[in-house]
Design a protein around this motif. Sequence first.
Motif, PDB file in Angstrom:
ATOM      1  N   VAL A 203       0.838  -1.198   0.000  1.00  0.00           N
ATOM      2  CA  VAL A 203       0.000   0.000   0.000  1.00  0.00           C
ATOM      3  C   VAL A 203       0.872   1.247   0.000  1.00  0.00           C
ATOM      4  N   GLU A 204       0.482   2.217  -0.830  1.00  0.00           N
ATOM      5  CA  GLU A 204       1.137   3.520  -0.851  1.00  0.00           C
ATOM      6  C   GLU A 204       0.204   4.521  -0.187  1.00  0.00           C
ATOM      7  N   PHE A 205       0.706   5.236   0.811  1.00  0.00           N
ATOM      8  CA  PHE A 205      -0.087   6.217   1.537  1.00  0.00           C
ATOM      9  C   PHE A 205       0.268   7.614   1.073  1.00  0.00           C
ATOM     10  N   GLY A 206      -0.728   8.500   1.108  1.00  0.00           N
ATOM     11  CA  GLY A 206      -0.495   9.889   0.744  1.00  0.00           C
ATOM     12  C   GLY A 206       0.072  10.664   1.917  1.00  0.00           C
ATOM     13  N   ALA A 207       0.915  11.635   1.618  1.00  0.00           N
ATOM     14  CA  ALA A 207       1.494  12.501   2.647  1.00  0.00           C
ATOM     15  C   ALA A 207       0.665  13.778   2.740  1.00  0.00           C
ATOM     16  N   SER A 208       0.724  14.446   3.874  1.00  0.00           N
ATOM     17  CA  SER A 208      -0.073  15.658   4.088  1.00  0.00           C
ATOM     18  C   SER A 208       0.324  16.782   3.126  1.00  0.00           C
ATOM     19  N   ASP A 209       1.537  16.725   2.572  1.00  0.00           N
ATOM     20  CA  ASP A 209       1.975  17.767   1.634  1.00  0.00           C
ATOM     21  C   ASP A 209       1.615  17.435   0.186  1.00  0.00           C
ATOM     22  N   GLY A 210       0.835  16.362  -0.006  1.00  0.00           N
ATOM     23  CA  GLY A 210       0.426  15.972  -1.346  1.00  0.00           C
ATOM     24  C   GLY A 210       1.350  14.971  -2.010  1.00  0.00           C
ATOM     25  N   GLY A 211       2.483  14.708  -1.399  1.00  0.00           N
ATOM     26  CA  GLY A 211       3.423  13.723  -1.930  1.00  0.00           C
ATOM     27  C   GLY A 211       3.010  12.317  -1.510  1.00  0.00           C
ATOM     28  N   THR A 212       3.927  11.407  -1.630  1.00  0.00           N
ATOM     29  CA  THR A 212       3.647  10.027  -1.233  1.00  0.00           C
ATOM     30  C   THR A 212       4.635   9.577  -0.173  1.00  0.00           C
ATOM     31  N   MET A 213       4.209   8.573   0.584  1.00  0.00           N
ATOM     32  CA  MET A 213       5.029   7.973   1.623  1.00  0.00           C
ATOM     33  C   MET A 213       5.636   6.695   1.057  1.00  0.00           C
ATOM     34  N   PRO A 214       6.572   6.081   1.777  1.00  0.00           N
ATOM     35  CA  PRO A 214       7.103   4.790   1.331  1.00  0.00           C
ATOM     36  C   PRO A 214       5.996   3.741   1.242  1.00  0.00           C
ATOM     37  N   LEU A 215       6.211   2.749   0.397  1.00  0.00           N
ATOM     38  CA  LEU A 215       5.279   1.631   0.292  1.00  0.00           C
ATOM     39  C   LEU A 215       5.367   0.782   1.551  1.00  0.00           C
ATOM     40  N   VAL A 216       4.226   0.277   1.993  1.00  0.00           N
ATOM     41  CA  VAL A 216       4.158  -0.518   3.214  1.00  0.00           C
ATOM     42  C   VAL A 216       3.421  -1.819   2.904  1.00  0.00           C
ATOM     43  N   VAL A 217       3.985  -2.954   3.307  1.00  0.00           N
ATOM     44  CA  VAL A 217       3.300  -4.237   3.150  1.00  0.00           C
ATOM     45  C   VAL A 217       2.477  -4.492   4.404  1.00  0.00           C
ATOM     46  N   LEU A 218       1.161  -4.704   4.203  1.00  0.00           N
ATOM     47  CA  LEU A 218       0.242  -4.832   5.328  1.00  0.00           C
ATOM     48  C   LEU A 218      -0.565  -6.115   5.250  1.00  0.00           C
ATOM     49  N   ASP A 219      -0.934  -6.612   6.422  1.00  0.00           N
ATOM     50  CA  ASP A 219      -1.835  -7.757   6.519  1.00  0.00           C
ATOM     51  C   ASP A 219      -3.265  -7.282   6.349  1.00  0.00           C
ATOM     52  N   PRO A 220      -4.185  -8.166   5.953  1.00  0.00           N
ATOM     53  CA  PRO A 220      -5.579  -7.773   5.720  1.00  0.00           C
ATOM     54  C   PRO A 220      -6.244  -7.067   6.899  1.00  0.00           C
ATOM     55  N   GLU A 221      -5.921  -7.449   8.119  1.00  0.00           N
ATOM     56  CA  GLU A 221      -6.573  -6.831   9.279  1.00  0.00           C
ATOM     57  C   GLU A 221      -6.036  -5.428   9.583  1.00  0.00           C
ATOM     58  N   GLN A 222      -5.006  -4.994   8.882  1.00  0.00           N
ATOM     59  CA  GLN A 222      -4.427  -3.677   9.126  1.00  0.00           C
ATOM     60  C   GLN A 222      -5.043  -2.575   8.271  1.00  0.00           C
ATOM     61  N   VAL A 223      -5.866  -2.936   7.291  1.00  0.00           N
ATOM     62  CA  VAL A 223      -6.488  -1.945   6.409  1.00  0.00           C
ATOM     63  C   VAL A 223      -7.952  -2.281   6.185  1.00  0.00           C
ATOM     64  N   HIS A 224      -8.726  -1.244   5.853  1.00  0.00           N
ATOM     65  CA  HIS A 224     -10.139  -1.393   5.527  1.00  0.00           C
ATOM     66  C   HIS A 224     -10.389  -0.752   4.173  1.00  0.00           C
ATOM     67  N   LYS A 225     -11.113  -1.456   3.311  1.00  0.00           N
ATOM     68  CA  LYS A 225     -11.458  -0.916   1.996  1.00  0.00           C
ATOM     69  C   LYS A 225     -12.466   0.217   2.151  1.00  0.00           C
ATOM     70  N   LEU A 226     -12.283   1.266   1.370  1.00  0.00           N
ATOM     71  CA  LEU A 226     -13.225   2.377   1.343  1.00  0.00           C
ATOM     72  C   LEU A 226     -14.108   2.255   0.106  1.00  0.00           C
ATOM     73  N   GLY A 227     -15.291   2.776   0.200  1.00  0.00           N
ATOM     74  CA  GLY A 227     -16.202   2.718  -0.946  1.00  0.00           C
ATOM     75  C   GLY A 227     -16.818   1.354  -1.086  1.00  0.00           C
ATOM     76  N   ARG A 228     -17.219   1.051  -2.301  1.00  0.00           N
ATOM     77  CA  ARG A 228     -17.901  -0.217  -2.583  1.00  0.00           C
ATOM     78  C   ARG A 228     -16.983  -1.380  -2.583  1.00  0.00           C
TER      79      ARG A 228
END
Length: 65
Positions: A40-65
């Motif tokens: 997963v790539e996360f957005g930074a508060s300045d509009g840039g991007t953060m390093p890629l992070v490998v996450l387990d399913p329980e660490q993230v939640h899908k947004l939207g449909r």
Amino acid sequence: MLHNFDLVALAVTLPEYDLLPGALGTVLEVYTEPRIAYNVEFGASDGGTMPLVVLDPEQVHKLGR
């Protein structure tokens, strides 16, 4: 299971990346071996991007449909 380019919200704190629950990211890759995990790539508060992070399913939640 999530898919490439799904928008996700972080469910846990990741202090090593200065990421808090609710941080928004995009799934860039889905791993199925040796376990299901998401690159997963996360957005930074300045509009840039953060390093890629490998996450387990329980660490993230899908947004939207």
